[in-house]
Design a protein around this motif. Structure first.
Motif, mmCIF file in Angstrom:
data_model
loop_
_atom_site.group_PDB
_atom_site.id
_atom_site.type_symbol
_atom_site.label_atom_id
_atom_site.label_comp_id
_atom_site.label_asym_id
_atom_site.label_seq_id
_atom_site.Cartn_x
_atom_site.Cartn_y
_atom_site.Cartn_z
ATOM 1 N N LYS A 22 0.831 -1.205 0.000
ATOM 2 C CA LYS A 22 0.000 0.000 0.000
ATOM 3 C C LYS A 22 0.871 1.264 0.000
ATOM 4 O O LYS A 22 0.509 2.281 -0.593
ATOM 5 N N GLN A 23 1.993 1.186 0.679
ATOM 6 C CA GLN A 23 2.940 2.304 0.723
ATOM 7 C C GLN A 23 3.425 2.630 -0.689
ATOM 8 O O GLN A 23 3.449 3.801 -1.112
ATOM 9 N N THR A 24 3.793 1.589 -1.436
ATOM 10 C CA THR A 24 4.270 1.770 -2.812
ATOM 11 C C THR A 24 3.156 2.285 -3.714
ATOM 12 O O THR A 24 3.364 3.186 -4.538
ATOM 13 N N GLU A 25 1.958 1.735 -3.549
ATOM 14 C CA GLU A 25 0.812 2.175 -4.360
ATOM 15 C C GLU A 25 0.486 3.640 -4.109
ATOM 16 O O GLU A 25 0.176 4.385 -5.046
ATOM 17 N N LEU A 26 0.563 4.046 -2.832
ATOM 18 C CA LEU A 26 0.305 5.449 -2.481
ATOM 19 C C LEU A 26 1.296 6.357 -3.175
ATOM 20 O O LEU A 26 0.920 7.349 -3.808
ATOM 21 N N TYR A 27 2.574 6.001 -3.093
ATOM 22 C CA TYR A 27 3.622 6.809 -3.724
ATOM 23 C C TYR A 27 3.407 6.883 -5.236
ATOM 24 O O TYR A 27 3.403 7.967 -5.819
ATOM 25 N N GLU A 28 3.212 5.740 -5.873
ATOM 26 C CA GLU A 28 3.100 5.715 -7.329
ATOM 27 C C GLU A 28 1.869 6.471 -7.818
ATOM 28 O O GLU A 28 1.933 7.195 -8.816
ATOM 29 N N THR A 29 0.768 6.335 -7.103
ATOM 30 C CA THR A 29 -0.467 7.027 -7.492
ATOM 31 C C THR A 29 -0.298 8.534 -7.437
ATOM 32 O O THR A 29 -0.640 9.258 -8.380
ATOM 33 N N LEU A 30 0.260 9.032 -6.324
ATOM 34 C CA LEU A 30 0.364 10.475 -6.135
ATOM 35 C C LEU A 30 1.448 11.093 -7.005
ATOM 36 O O LEU A 30 1.268 12.182 -7.556
ATOM 37 N N VAL A 31 2.570 10.415 -7.153
ATOM 38 C CA VAL A 31 3.649 10.950 -7.986
ATOM 39 C C VAL A 31 3.200 11.046 -9.439
ATOM 40 O O VAL A 31 3.477 12.023 -10.135
ATOM 41 N N GLU A 32 2.460 10.028 -9.893
ATOM 42 C CA GLU A 32 1.965 10.050 -11.270
ATOM 43 C C GLU A 32 0.902 11.131 -11.442
ATOM 44 O O GLU A 32 0.916 11.876 -12.418
ATOM 45 N N LYS A 33 -0.014 11.244 -10.492
ATOM 46 C CA LYS A 33 -1.117 12.202 -10.594
ATOM 47 C C LYS A 33 -0.615 13.641 -10.634
ATOM 48 O O LYS A 33 -1.113 14.471 -11.387
ATOM 49 N N LEU A 34 0.405 13.933 -9.810
ATOM 50 C CA LEU A 34 0.875 15.308 -9.715
ATOM 51 C C LEU A 34 2.122 15.576 -10.554
ATOM 52 O O LEU A 34 2.584 16.704 -10.621
ATOM 53 N N GLY A 35 2.683 14.547 -11.157
ATOM 54 C CA GLY A 35 3.862 14.752 -12.000
ATOM 55 C C GLY A 35 5.073 15.210 -11.219
ATOM 56 O O GLY A 35 5.834 16.067 -11.675
ATOM 57 N N VAL A 36 5.283 14.622 -10.022
ATOM 58 C CA VAL A 36 6.453 14.989 -9.213
ATOM 59 C C VAL A 36 7.704 14.413 -9.865
ATOM 60 O O VAL A 36 7.760 13.220 -10.180
ATOM 61 N N ARG A 37 8.702 15.264 -10.083
ATOM 62 C CA ARG A 37 9.963 14.800 -10.662
ATOM 63 C C ARG A 37 10.852 14.284 -9.542
ATOM 64 O O ARG A 37 11.351 15.050 -8.720
ATOM 65 N N THR A 38 11.047 12.974 -9.507
ATOM 66 C CA THR A 38 11.763 12.361 -8.408
ATOM 67 C C THR A 38 12.526 11.138 -8.894
ATOM 68 O O THR A 38 12.132 10.511 -9.882
ATOM 69 N N SER A 39 13.605 10.822 -8.187
ATOM 70 C CA SER A 39 14.382 9.640 -8.542
ATOM 71 C C SER A 39 13.823 8.386 -7.893
ATOM 72 O O SER A 39 14.250 7.280 -8.192
ATOM 73 N N GLY A 40 12.859 8.550 -6.971
ATOM 74 C CA GLY A 40 12.270 7.395 -6.307
ATOM 75 C C GLY A 40 11.737 7.747 -4.941
ATOM 76 O O GLY A 40 11.983 8.845 -4.425
ATOM 77 N N PRO A 41 11.009 6.831 -4.307
ATOM 78 C CA PRO A 41 10.370 7.124 -3.017
ATOM 79 C C PRO A 41 11.340 7.401 -1.890
ATOM 80 O O PRO A 41 10.979 8.023 -0.895
ATOM 81 N N LYS A 42 12.580 6.940 -2.028
ATOM 82 C CA LYS A 42 13.566 7.129 -0.959
ATOM 83 C C LYS A 42 14.337 8.446 -1.075
ATOM 84 O O LYS A 42 15.181 8.757 -0.239
ATOM 85 N N GLN A 43 14.057 9.221 -2.117
ATOM 86 C CA GLN A 43 14.718 10.515 -2.262
ATOM 87 C C GLN A 43 14.267 11.445 -1.145
ATOM 88 O O GLN A 43 13.093 11.489 -0.788
ATOM 89 N N SER A 44 15.203 12.193 -0.560
ATOM 90 C CA SER A 44 14.841 13.086 0.551
ATOM 91 C C SER A 44 14.082 14.291 0.016
ATOM 92 O O SER A 44 14.336 14.768 -1.090
ATOM 93 N N ALA A 45 13.133 14.778 0.801
ATOM 94 C CA ALA A 45 12.299 15.909 0.380
ATOM 95 C C ALA A 45 13.128 17.166 0.170
ATOM 96 O O ALA A 45 12.837 17.971 -0.708
ATOM 97 N N LYS A 46 14.190 17.346 0.975
ATOM 98 C CA LYS A 46 14.970 18.582 0.866
ATOM 99 C C LYS A 46 15.770 18.661 -0.425
ATOM 100 O O LYS A 46 16.209 19.744 -0.825
ATOM 101 N N SER A 47 15.955 17.524 -1.116
ATOM 102 C CA SER A 47 16.719 17.534 -2.361
ATOM 103 C C SER A 47 15.853 17.879 -3.568
ATOM 104 O O SER A 47 16.359 18.026 -4.674
ATOM 105 N N LEU A 48 14.530 18.015 -3.362
ATOM 106 C CA LEU A 48 13.623 18.362 -4.454
ATOM 107 C C LEU A 48 13.646 19.858 -4.726
ATOM 108 O O LEU A 48 13.939 20.661 -3.839
#
Length: 498
Positions: free
Chosen positions: A368-394
């Motif tokens: 569910k954790q992975t599904e949550l990440y994938e759903t929201l990142v796709e919906k909002l088009g967040v440019r990220t290297s993956g779920p483990k990327q730190s928020a401050k590096s965005l």
């Protein structure tokens, strides 16, 4: 040319963030540096000022090749940076801040306090700021602190001043004062590199514009030869259509009603409602009490009196948890201290408001954790290297998308957004606007605070205007104009009309 950068390249861990970037700055010029969040603007400035080492390329300052190894070297060469987050120490005096790192001392090492105070007074008067220099800097407005930073730069004999989002937290009057100051210094030969996402400012203030996109140099043009759409296309590589999307939602029943909210010395007699499918804008000058009102609604601060109704029923909210339990979402203007845990990963931030949906009996489901990440990142088009990327590096825009994403899966009844696009580029702004409209069309009631009047007018169904802690007016869509909003925001006709 005062500064000329040619073929600048930079990579981090094999990821190329600058790919042969060029930039030049003329004497007495205000030059806009633009690009989406993550385009490479900050990296380029850090290379220029000796914070980062460049991988390739040449830099000339006043015609001489330079290779600064430390920011102090750039400062000694007359290049100063005023960051978006001001380097003001609130407990020091104005004069002490102005000479911080450049203290004047006697040959015995004693501070020349009297001399520094006199020089500080002269420097501030020159910039139109008349106040005791022994006053603590923390008591100043953000706009006044901005002027202190400029004065500090000039005390180092800066001939080039780099300003990063200088108006992000300023009122309209403070912006006017800042622009007058910049233009006055320009006439004296000072050059500015001006970084801003506020397009109106670029066209009002700057002579040339350089655009970066994905670490690549797109071009340099005279501002007078460009239109708003030209700049947008340079930045995002495509036309993004209408600046503000149309909200076809027909406002339904009242979702939230605020009655007689009061906090002594902060705001009083605040009454308004917001309907499902509606975007209610809240406008006003800095210090008018806009953020304080919505923070009271969400339980960040406690009002002295007043009533809050959701779907016609009175509710008592004394904490953010109470608000969340009642279906309220809140996106703070200060995403770094109230919206994100910047040292957490993206996935961990998304979980903060969604633990109940991805866990059971105290255990988090990895699936569910992975599904949550994938759903929201796709919906909002967040440019990220993956779920483990730190928020401050965005980038700023992607950080804001993560903040918004946190609230989407809880399906809020009412969503409060305080300065939702501050520090966000034009492409990301359009994406955030589209999300807001989608939410409104699904029946969510939205309250949006914004200091950008075009945004307020373009996105709102109605606008509540505040002045000195009170509602000055509530304007319908047909009544909206910058002039009318500013009329009420500055104290004209002190009454509420619904």
């Amino acid at each position: 040319m005062i500064i000329e950068m040619k073929g600048i390249e930079k990579a981090f861990s094999g990821n190329k963030v600058l790919k042969g970037v060029d930039f030049s700055l003329e004497a007495g010029e205000i030059h806009a540096l633009m690009g989406e969040n993550g385009a490479g603007k900050s990296t380029m400035i850090k290379i220029l000022t000796g914070i980062y080492e460049r991988d390739a390329g040449d830099i000339h300052v006043h015609g001489a090749a330079v290779h600064y190894k430390h920011p102090k070297e750039a400062e000694d060469a007359g290049i100063a940076v005023i960051h978006q987050e001001l380097n003001i120490l609130p407990e020091l005096t104005i004069a002490e801040n102005l000479f911080l790192g450049n203290e004047q001392t006697s040959r015995f090492g004693w501070l020349k306090t009297k001399e520094m105070n006199e020089r500080a007074k002269t420097a501030l008067e020159k910039l139109g700021l008349n106040m005791p220099v022994t006053r603590k800097a923390g008591t100043l407005s953000v706009g006044q602190q901005q002027i202190i930073e400029i004065a500090k730069a000039l005390e180092t004999k800066a001939k080039v001043i780099i300003m990063d989002e200088p108006t992000a937290a300023l009122t309209g009057r403070e912006i006017d004062t800042l622009f007058e100051t910049i233009r006055g210094l320009q006439e004296e030969g000072v050059s500015f590199i001006y970084i801003s996402h506020r397009m109106e400012e670029i066209f009002e203030l700057c002579q040339r514009i350089t655009v970066l996109r994905d670490g690549t140099y797109i071009g340099t043009e005279r501002v007078k030869d460009l239109t708003f759409d030209d700049v947008v296309k340079m930045m995002v590589g495509r036309e993004i259509g209408e600046r503000f999307p149309s909200n076809k939602a027909v406002p339904g029943k009242v979702k939230m009603e605020v009655k007689g909210f009061k906090k002594e010395g902060v705001f009083e007699d605040i009454s308004f409602d917001v309907k499902e499918g509606e975007i209610l804008g809240i406008a006003g000058l800095m210090g008018a009490g806009r953020s304080e009102v919505v923070e009271a609604i969400f339980g960040y601060r406690k009002e002295d009196s007043g009533t809050l109704l959701l779907d016609g029923k009175e509710v008592n909210i004394s904490s953010p948890k109470d608000a969340i339990d009642q279906g309220l979402g809140f996106i703070s203007e200060d995403r770094k201290s109230k919206g994100l845990v910047v040292d957490f990963t993206i996935a961990a931030n998304l979980e903060l408001t969604n633990l109940s949906s991805i866990s059971s009996y105290g255990w988090i489901s990895a699936k569910k954790q992975t599904e949550l990440y994938e759903t929201l990142v796709e919906k909002l088009g967040v440019r990220t290297s993956g779920p483990k990327q730190s928020a401050k590096s965005l980038s700023g825009g992607n950080q804001q998308k993560v903040v918004i994403a946190k609230w989407l899966t809880m399906e809020p009844r009412v969503l409060i957004l305080d300065e939702p696009t501050r520090g966000v580029d034009v492409g990301a702004k359009k994406e955030i606007y589209n999300i807001m409209v989608e939410l409104a069309q699904s029946g969510v009631a939205i309250v949006m605070i914004s200091s950008e009047l075009p945004e307020v007018i373009g996105m709102s169904s109605r606008v509540a205007v505040m002045h000195e802690g009170r509602l000055a007016s509530i304007l319908d869509k047909s009544e909206l104009s910058e002039e009318k909003i500013m009329h009420f925001a500055t104290g004209g006709d002190k009454h509420v009309s619904k």
